[in-house]
Scaffold this motif. Structure first.
Motif, PDB file in Angstrom:
ATOM      1  N   PRO A 256       2.344 -29.627   2.504  1.00  0.00           N
ATOM      2  CA  PRO A 256       2.696 -29.836   3.913  1.00  0.00           C
ATOM      3  C   PRO A 256       2.662 -31.289   4.380  1.00  0.00           C
ATOM      4  O   PRO A 256       3.598 -31.746   5.041  1.00  0.00           O
ATOM      5  N   LYS A 257       1.613 -32.037   4.041  1.00  0.00           N
ATOM      6  CA  LYS A 257       1.545 -33.421   4.532  1.00  0.00           C
ATOM      7  C   LYS A 257       2.635 -34.276   3.891  1.00  0.00           C
ATOM      8  O   LYS A 257       3.239 -35.120   4.551  1.00  0.00           O
ATOM      9  N   ALA A 258       2.912 -34.078   2.602  1.00  0.00           N
ATOM     10  CA  ALA A 258       3.986 -34.826   1.944  1.00  0.00           C
ATOM     11  C   ALA A 258       5.349 -34.462   2.543  1.00  0.00           C
ATOM     12  O   ALA A 258       6.231 -35.316   2.648  1.00  0.00           O
ATOM     13  N   LEU A 259       5.508 -33.205   2.954  1.00  0.00           N
ATOM     14  CA  LEU A 259       6.757 -32.791   3.612  1.00  0.00           C
ATOM     15  C   LEU A 259       6.989 -33.584   4.890  1.00  0.00           C
ATOM     16  O   LEU A 259       8.128 -33.891   5.239  1.00  0.00           O
TER      17      LEU A 259
ATOM     18  N   GLY B 188      13.637 -39.663  15.810  1.00  0.00           N
ATOM     19  CA  GLY B 188      12.583 -38.972  16.550  1.00  0.00           C
ATOM     20  C   GLY B 188      11.333 -38.745  15.721  1.00  0.00           C
ATOM     21  O   GLY B 188      10.212 -38.752  16.245  1.00  0.00           O
ATOM     22  N   VAL B 189      11.500 -38.550  14.416  1.00  0.00           N
ATOM     23  CA  VAL B 189      10.329 -38.335  13.557  1.00  0.00           C
ATOM     24  C   VAL B 189       9.516 -39.636  13.485  1.00  0.00           C
ATOM     25  O   VAL B 189       8.286 -39.608  13.515  1.00  0.00           O
TER      26      VAL B 189
ATOM     27  N   SER C 141       8.631 -36.690   3.833  1.00  0.00           N
ATOM     28  CA  SER C 141      10.042 -36.437   3.512  1.00  0.00           C
ATOM     29  C   SER C 141      10.854 -36.289   4.790  1.00  0.00           C
ATOM     30  O   SER C 141      11.997 -36.763   4.870  1.00  0.00           O
ATOM     31  N   GLY C 142      10.281 -35.644   5.790  1.00  0.00           N
ATOM     32  CA  GLY C 142      10.957 -35.506   7.080  1.00  0.00           C
ATOM     33  C   GLY C 142      11.195 -36.858   7.731  1.00  0.00           C
ATOM     34  O   GLY C 142      12.263 -37.119   8.297  1.00  0.00           O
ATOM     35  N   LEU C 143      10.204 -37.739   7.621  1.00  0.00           N
ATOM     36  CA  LEU C 143      10.334 -39.090   8.180  1.00  0.00           C
ATOM     37  C   LEU C 143      11.429 -39.864   7.452  1.00  0.00           C
ATOM     38  O   LEU C 143      12.318 -40.454   8.068  1.00  0.00           O
TER      39      LEU C 143
END
Length: 142
Positions: free
Chosen positions: A44-47, A122-123, A50-52
């Motif tokens: 989850p934290k690595a995701l 936005g991220v 990736s989102g950023l």
């Protein structure tokens, strides 16, 4: 009121979950063996990282197209520091943009990065709410 995103995340047993996405694609989230999982999914934290990268990358890819810039390759490396205390979160994040090509317009590419970082992503703005974010722009003339 702005737009709303909604996802559903379903437990698959042990430490695994399946999460849907407005794209229609699903992804699996799982813990590593050291935390009772089987390591068959994303962390989850690595995701979040990736989102950023994906958010800013999409902005920049669009701007590369609009500005008609000649870029052979482009990647984003993110290094994030987790706090020691629970709940652990990212307190320092470095986002390094790497542009490769033989005709790089450094000024315009820097402008594209700045527009993403300061205006569009936005991220990135969400990350700035809880972390010290550092931006690096690197040009590799080849």
């Amino acid at each position: 009121m702005g737009a709303t995103n909604q996802i559903t995340t379903k437990w698959l047993g042990k430490m695994a979950f399946e999460s849907n996405n407005p794209s229609g694609l699903n992804l699996t989230i799982d813990a590593g063996p050291e935390d009772g999982g089987e390591g068959r999914g994303f962390r989850p934290k690595a995701l979040m990282l990736s989102g950023l990268a994906g958010c800013s990358g999409l902005d920049i890819a669009m701007l590369i197209g609009k500005m008609k810039l000649d870029v052979r390759d482009f990647k984003i490396d993110i290094t994030a520091n987790l706090t020691d205390e629970h709940p652990k979160y990212y307190d320092k994040v470095t986002v390094a943009f790497h542009f490769h090509g033989d005709k790089l317009d450094e000024k315009k590419l820097k402008r594209a990065v700045d527009l993403s970082v300061d205006k569009y992503c936005g991220v990135m703005e969400m990350f700035r709410r809880f972390a010290e974010v550092k931006i690096e722009t690197n040009f590799h003339h080849e």
